[in-house]
Design an enzyme around this catalytic site. Structure first.
Site, short mmCIF file in Angstrom:
data_model
loop_
_atom_site.label_atom_id
_atom_site.label_comp_id
_atom_site.label_asym_id
_atom_site.label_seq_id
_atom_site.Cartn_x
_atom_site.Cartn_y
_atom_site.Cartn_z
N GLY A 237 0.84 -1.20 0.00
CA GLY A 237 0.00 0.00 0.00
C GLY A 237 0.87 1.24 0.00
O GLY A 237 1.83 1.33 0.75
N ARG B 280 0.63 -4.92 -5.04
CA ARG B 280 0.73 -6.09 -4.15
C ARG B 280 1.01 -7.27 -5.08
O ARG B 280 0.30 -7.48 -6.06
CB ARG B 280 -0.58 -6.28 -3.40
CG ARG B 280 -0.93 -5.08 -2.51
CD ARG B 280 -1.98 -5.42 -1.48
NE ARG B 280 -2.48 -4.23 -0.81
CZ ARG B 280 -1.87 -3.61 0.19
NH1 ARG B 280 -0.70 -4.06 0.63
NH2 ARG B 280 -2.41 -2.56 0.76
N ASP C 72 6.29 -5.02 6.05
CA ASP C 72 6.90 -6.33 6.33
C ASP C 72 6.88 -7.26 5.12
O ASP C 72 7.85 -7.98 4.87
CB ASP C 72 6.17 -7.01 7.49
CG ASP C 72 6.64 -6.47 8.84
OD1 ASP C 72 7.76 -5.93 8.90
OD2 ASP C 72 5.88 -6.58 9.82
N THR D 172 4.41 2.66 5.68
CA THR D 172 3.01 2.23 5.66
C THR D 172 2.22 3.11 6.61
O THR D 172 2.74 3.46 7.68
CB THR D 172 2.83 0.75 6.07
OG1 THR D 172 1.45 0.55 6.48
CG2 THR D 172 3.70 0.33 7.23
N ASP E 97 -0.13 2.20 8.34
CA ASP E 97 -0.63 1.40 9.47
C ASP E 97 0.26 1.48 10.72
O ASP E 97 -0.20 1.20 11.82
CB ASP E 97 -0.74 -0.08 9.06
CG ASP E 97 -1.71 -0.28 7.91
OD1 ASP E 97 -2.61 0.56 7.75
OD2 ASP E 97 -1.55 -1.27 7.17
N ASP F 279 2.48 -0.61 11.51
CA ASP F 279 2.40 -1.96 12.07
C ASP F 279 3.72 -2.74 11.93
O ASP F 279 3.74 -3.96 12.05
CB ASP F 279 1.27 -2.74 11.37
CG ASP F 279 1.50 -2.88 9.87
OD1 ASP F 279 2.39 -2.21 9.32
OD2 ASP F 279 0.76 -3.67 9.24
N ARG G 64 -5.31 -2.00 9.24
CA ARG G 64 -5.25 -3.44 9.06
C ARG G 64 -5.37 -4.15 10.41
O ARG G 64 -6.45 -4.11 11.00
CB ARG G 64 -3.95 -3.85 8.35
CG ARG G 64 -4.04 -5.18 7.64
CD ARG G 64 -2.73 -5.53 7.00
NE ARG G 64 -2.45 -4.75 5.83
CZ ARG G 64 -2.75 -5.13 4.58
NH1 ARG G 64 -3.33 -6.27 4.37
NH2 ARG G 64 -2.46 -4.37 3.55
O1 F6P Z 1 -1.52 -1.36 4.54
C1 F6P Z 1 -2.12 -0.17 4.18
C2 F6P Z 1 -3.60 -0.35 4.00
O2 F6P Z 1 -4.16 0.89 3.59
C3 F6P Z 1 -4.37 -0.90 5.19
O3 F6P Z 1 -4.64 0.08 6.15
C4 F6P Z 1 -5.59 -1.46 4.54
O4 F6P Z 1 -6.12 -2.51 5.32
C5 F6P Z 1 -5.07 -1.98 3.24
O5 F6P Z 1 -3.86 -1.29 2.97
C6 F6P Z 1 -5.99 -1.77 2.07
O6 F6P Z 1 -5.44 -2.41 0.97
P1 F6P Z 1 -5.86 -2.16 -0.52
O7 F6P Z 1 -5.39 -0.80 -0.91
O8 F6P Z 1 -5.20 -3.23 -1.28
O9 F6P Z 1 -7.37 -2.21 -0.55
#
Ligand code: F6P
Length: 319
Positions: free
Chosen positions: A11, A72, A103, A125, A127, A129, A171
């Site tokens: 992300g 991703r 990670d 990120t 998050d 996290d 997340r």
């Molecule tokens: O890891 C960043 C994040 O924005 C999280 O907060 C969220 O759960 C996820 O990515 C959303 O992923 P995507 O953009 O693939 O929908």
């Protein structure tokens, strides 16, 4: 080291551009040729690798998103893709790569280092996290975005004597909800670390209205509960109109705030400096006012500490 590549993965996070810029400028400073890998690990496998210049990274330090694109690409767990990526890098005589992401991205970097590529990881990120670092690039910008939006919700909640139930990203990590909830003086904060207790949440809102407050705010990390249903339950039990708002991807966009830009710049400078000396497989992490280099393998095994003091502050873990 003659050539170093940089990629962004997972992300996107505000501040990634500042890290790309600092990578390129630091490389040039040391006489290293910088390359950009477009579209993350997918781009690496597909050989989407191109030289970067000083001017190509002009006017991006203040921009959200990532100029390199991100993706991703869980398929990178498979060795055949790793070997293809290594072949692509070696064909261009690129010995080192800086991976900017979370990670999952660091796992990819570790795989590359097993195949002889010198690697560095930079944590980015929204998050926050990543256990190895106190703060990740993008977290504070996303937090400011969430706080700004909750402040706006407060205006309308106050006018209508309502409760606002807000869902933020994160997340499996509650930091965005926790910090935003504290910064906005919310009634209740729901995070993966606290768990979700419907009745306690409703009681907190109820007692706030009983103290003659005109509005209430509940902040929840995503994936904890159906916030629309929670808003209906609060309305039913308190008699106050309630509305749910999901901030979603808005939190990932926007210009990076100053601290994210500074941290991104310093982390990238450190990563290039280490690669120049043929150091490898490290995550550049923030620890207090310092940056520390943590072996990627170790970083991936670390477990994020729950900030007990902060949870104590909002009374979440006390009862
Ligand atoms: O890891 C960043 C994040 O924005 C999280 O907060 C969220 O759960 C996820 O990515 C959303 O992923 P995507 O953009 O693939 O929908």
């Amino acid at each position: 080291m003659k050539k170093v590549a940089v990629l962004t993965s997972g992300g996107d996070a505000p501040g990634m551009n500042a890290a790309i810029r600092a990578t390129v400028r630091s490389c040039i400073h040391y006489g290293i040729e910088p390359y950009g890998v477009y579209e993350g690990f997918k781009g690496l496998v597909e050989n989407n690798i191109h030289p970067l210049t000083r001017t190509k990274v002009s006017r991006i330090i203040n921009r959200g998103g990532t100029m390199l694109g991100s993706a991703r690409f869980p398929e990178f767990d498979e060795e055949k893709y790793q070997l293809q990526a290594v072949e692509n890098l070696k064909a261009l005589n690129i010995e080192g790569i800086i991976v900017i992401g979370g990670d999952g991205s660091f796992k990819g970097a570790l795989a590359l280092s097993k195949h002889g590529i010198f690697t560095m990881g930079i944590p980015a990120t929204i998050d926050n996290d990543i256990a190895a670092t106190e703060y990740s690039i993008g977290f504070f910008t996303a937090l400011d975005t969430a706080v700004d939006s909750i402040d706006k919700l407060r205006d309308t909640s106050f006018s209508h004597q309502r409760c606002s139930v807000v869902e933020v990203m994160g997340r499996h990590c509650g930091d965005l909800a926790l910090y935003a909830g504290i910064a906005c003086g919310s009634e209740f904060i729901i995070t993966p670390e606290t768990g979700f207790d419907r009745q306690r949440t409703i009681d907190a809102v109820k007692s706030s209205f009983e103290r003659n407050k005109r509005h209430a705010i509940v902040v929840s990390t995503e994936n904890m509960t159906d916030v629309a249903q929670l808003a209906r339950d609060i309305e039913e039990e308190t008699g106050h109109e309630s509305r749910a708002t999901v901030f979603g991807h808005v939190q990932r966009g926007g210009d990076p705030q100053a601290f994210d830009r500074v941290m991104a710049t310093e982390m990238a400078e450190r990563a290039v400096e280490l690669l120049k000396n043929y150091d490898s497989s490290k995550v550049i992490a923030s620890k207090g006012k310092e940056l520390v280099n943590i072996p990627i393998r170790e970083a991936l095994q670390m477990v994020k500490e729950i900030p007990n003091k902060r949870y104590g502050l909002v009374g979440q873990l006390k009862n």
